[in-house]
Scaffold this motif. Sequence first.
Motif, short mmCIF file in Angstrom:
data_model
loop_
_atom_site.label_atom_id
_atom_site.label_comp_id
_atom_site.label_asym_id
_atom_site.label_seq_id
_atom_site.Cartn_x
_atom_site.Cartn_y
_atom_site.Cartn_z
N THR A 1 3.45 -7.84 -1.90
CA THR A 1 4.20 -6.78 -2.57
C THR A 1 3.34 -6.05 -3.60
O THR A 1 2.62 -6.66 -4.38
N SER A 2 3.44 -4.73 -3.58
CA SER A 2 2.81 -3.91 -4.62
C SER A 2 3.77 -2.80 -5.03
O SER A 2 3.37 -1.68 -5.30
N SER A 3 5.07 -3.14 -5.04
CA SER A 3 6.11 -2.18 -5.38
C SER A 3 5.94 -1.69 -6.82
O SER A 3 5.20 -2.27 -7.61
N GLU A 4 6.65 -0.62 -7.14
CA GLU A 4 6.49 0.02 -8.45
C GLU A 4 6.77 -0.96 -9.58
O GLU A 4 6.04 -0.98 -10.58
N ASN A 5 7.82 -1.78 -9.43
CA ASN A 5 8.13 -2.71 -10.51
C ASN A 5 7.06 -3.80 -10.65
O ASN A 5 6.82 -4.31 -11.73
N VAL A 6 6.38 -4.12 -9.53
CA VAL A 6 5.28 -5.08 -9.58
C VAL A 6 4.09 -4.47 -10.33
O VAL A 6 3.46 -5.13 -11.16
N GLN A 7 3.80 -3.21 -10.04
CA GLN A 7 2.71 -2.53 -10.72
C GLN A 7 2.98 -2.43 -12.22
O GLN A 7 2.10 -2.69 -13.05
N ASN B 1 0.82 -1.21 0.00
CA ASN B 1 0.00 0.00 0.00
C ASN B 1 0.85 1.27 0.00
O ASN B 1 0.57 2.24 0.70
N GLY B 2 1.94 1.22 -0.78
CA GLY B 2 2.79 2.40 -0.94
C GLY B 2 3.80 2.61 0.17
O GLY B 2 4.62 3.53 0.08
N GLN B 3 3.79 1.77 1.21
CA GLN B 3 4.69 1.94 2.34
C GLN B 3 5.80 0.90 2.29
O GLN B 3 5.53 -0.30 2.29
N ARG B 4 7.05 1.37 2.28
CA ARG B 4 8.19 0.46 2.30
C ARG B 4 8.33 -0.11 3.71
O ARG B 4 8.34 0.63 4.70
N GLN B 5 8.45 -1.42 3.81
CA GLN B 5 8.52 -2.07 5.11
C GLN B 5 9.91 -1.94 5.72
O GLN B 5 10.92 -1.98 5.02
#
Length: 663
Positions: A150-156, A96-100
Amino acid sequence: MKNILYGTAYYYEYLPVDRLDKDIEMMTAANINVVRIGESTWGTYEKQDGVFDFSPLDKVLDAMHAAGIKVIVGTPTYAIPTWLAKKYPEVMVQINGQRQPYGARQIFDISNPTFLRYAERIIRKMMAHVAHHPAVIGFQVDNETKHYGTSSENVQKGFVQYIKQEFNNDLDRFNHEFGLDYWSNRINAWEDFPSMDGTINGSLKAEFDKYRQQLVTDYLKWQVDLVKEYRQPDQFITHNFDFEWRGYSYGVQPDVNHFDASEALDYAGGDIYHPSRKHLTGTEVSFAGDELRTLKHDNYLVMETQAQAFKQQVPYPGQLRQLAYSHLASGANMIEYWHWHSIHNSAETYWKGILSHDFQPNPVYNEVKQTGAELKKLSSHLVNFKIKSEVAFLVSNQSLTAVNAFPFSDERNYNDLFRSLYDQFYRLNVRTDITDEHHIKLDDYKLIVVPALYSISDDFLKVLNDYVKRGGHVIYTFKSGFADEHVKVRTDRQPGIVSEASGVHYEMFVDPDGTKLVGQTPSLQDVKDDSLKDWMELLIPDTAEVLATYDDPNWSDYAAITKNQFGKGSVIYMGCYPSAEVITDLVRDYVKEIKLNTFAENFPVIVKQGQNDLGKTLTYYFNYSSKSQTVKQPVAGNELISDQPTQQQFQLAPWGVAIVEED
């Protein structure tokens, strides 16, 4: 395999003192013949970027080989070192846009190019170092791998490319198929494709989860291909799949498609955890084993199962021994405990192993020792145990994800429904396989059990109808056949294509709100628990026989459960979520009607039968209770543990096991 592998995960790197020789002495005394090492210690083997030290690994490998203990080496990629997270924070998973933040395991993006570059380097260095060691019999790639949300930018970005390919760059067709005109969610240019973090579209959400499951499949295959470059001809590759977690293994894993991800492996492997003491039923060992066995249609490996574990999971005397045989009776060729010694600090300090923190022999160790001696003696009779099931559960990752997007209950999900059916087959001693719509071999089975096949293609439903017409039998539950493979609700009268074989349709579904079931067959009329949960479809029979109706006078004209003859086969359709008692009676009657092989015993006596490597029928009997149980109609033969012929009937001790090899 020539022998049963019996062992444990061993973490020399975690020890507060060097006691390798003493540990091996105790392992040898317990007839432990295999250990798994290495899968969690990247930061130990590569303390700084490009600085490698495999001396702890070498020390363990050499010592195990000298003791005659075989070793499975795990690639160490499921827990990343501090320097990698510090140097390249972009590898950390974004949800959700937050880096863990750094700290826990499995907190990185498995598709991140930087992570993959460094993971490849440690894998290659490690494989080149250990592959030729004579102790190593196989490799485990990664550990309980999932997409970790994961919903990181490269995943999107990867998801957009996946959609482009699936729809051949046709945005209009994509928008139409996914219903994106709703609430102006329509995407009119590929560069406008929004993040999936905020989507309200169930079809799109399910497709994104399907894509992320594919990331796991691709990641594991990528590791397998790397390991294959180094492994020797007699070394295998496996992975330890886990299951939906509710404090123990509960159901189908929602974040991984086991059926696809296992294709690259030599052996399916799994981590199987379960309740203990008075809560132990053996069901989790059975369902997980049924799935793992069916993945490759072969024997599988238990990479992890509990010894002491947490305080609520410490076993009664006899349970650990019984459970080892339970794994073997489901088709396992290896049983490994997690883990050998309890850890003295960090996150899993109180998830205890075979040894407690004092490293001394204890009741659990002594039971492992007893079991190890028995397995060594009986190994040739128990290894490569083959099972043929007449029943298959058809589970579906796509439907599981879709039901999560459109739940039928605030309290229960897809896996609750699956387990409510599976548990009753298990308790009635009806043997089952577990597979999915893309891998099932329909004609291998007399009965297919289909929990909530909510999202599925027209083509596959037609294949199921043809299976019934040819003489097969199916049990469908509610919410089956409702939506297509993109979770788009069909415009046909429900349950759509399923209606042809089920002989029933419906136009409305409601919350039971206290409504009860009214049985129309002798067994269903006698049930004590006629309650309903969560869901009622108001079924209208076309050609189907009514097995149960509803007691609410406003709904009494509708059917709740039906049975229909179609061609040479038949279909039971459950339009509601009934009690365990109703499901038991329904299954017992149906199994008898379609003439499946059954046993006289029911739970708490569990019976598992198959063929051993010597070509003989082997029958396991388990008593999952604290009271002695009588096996009244045993198979004639020799009971292997006692080396005594079976009598007309015999007693099973509390938490006892007997193994009869037919003459």
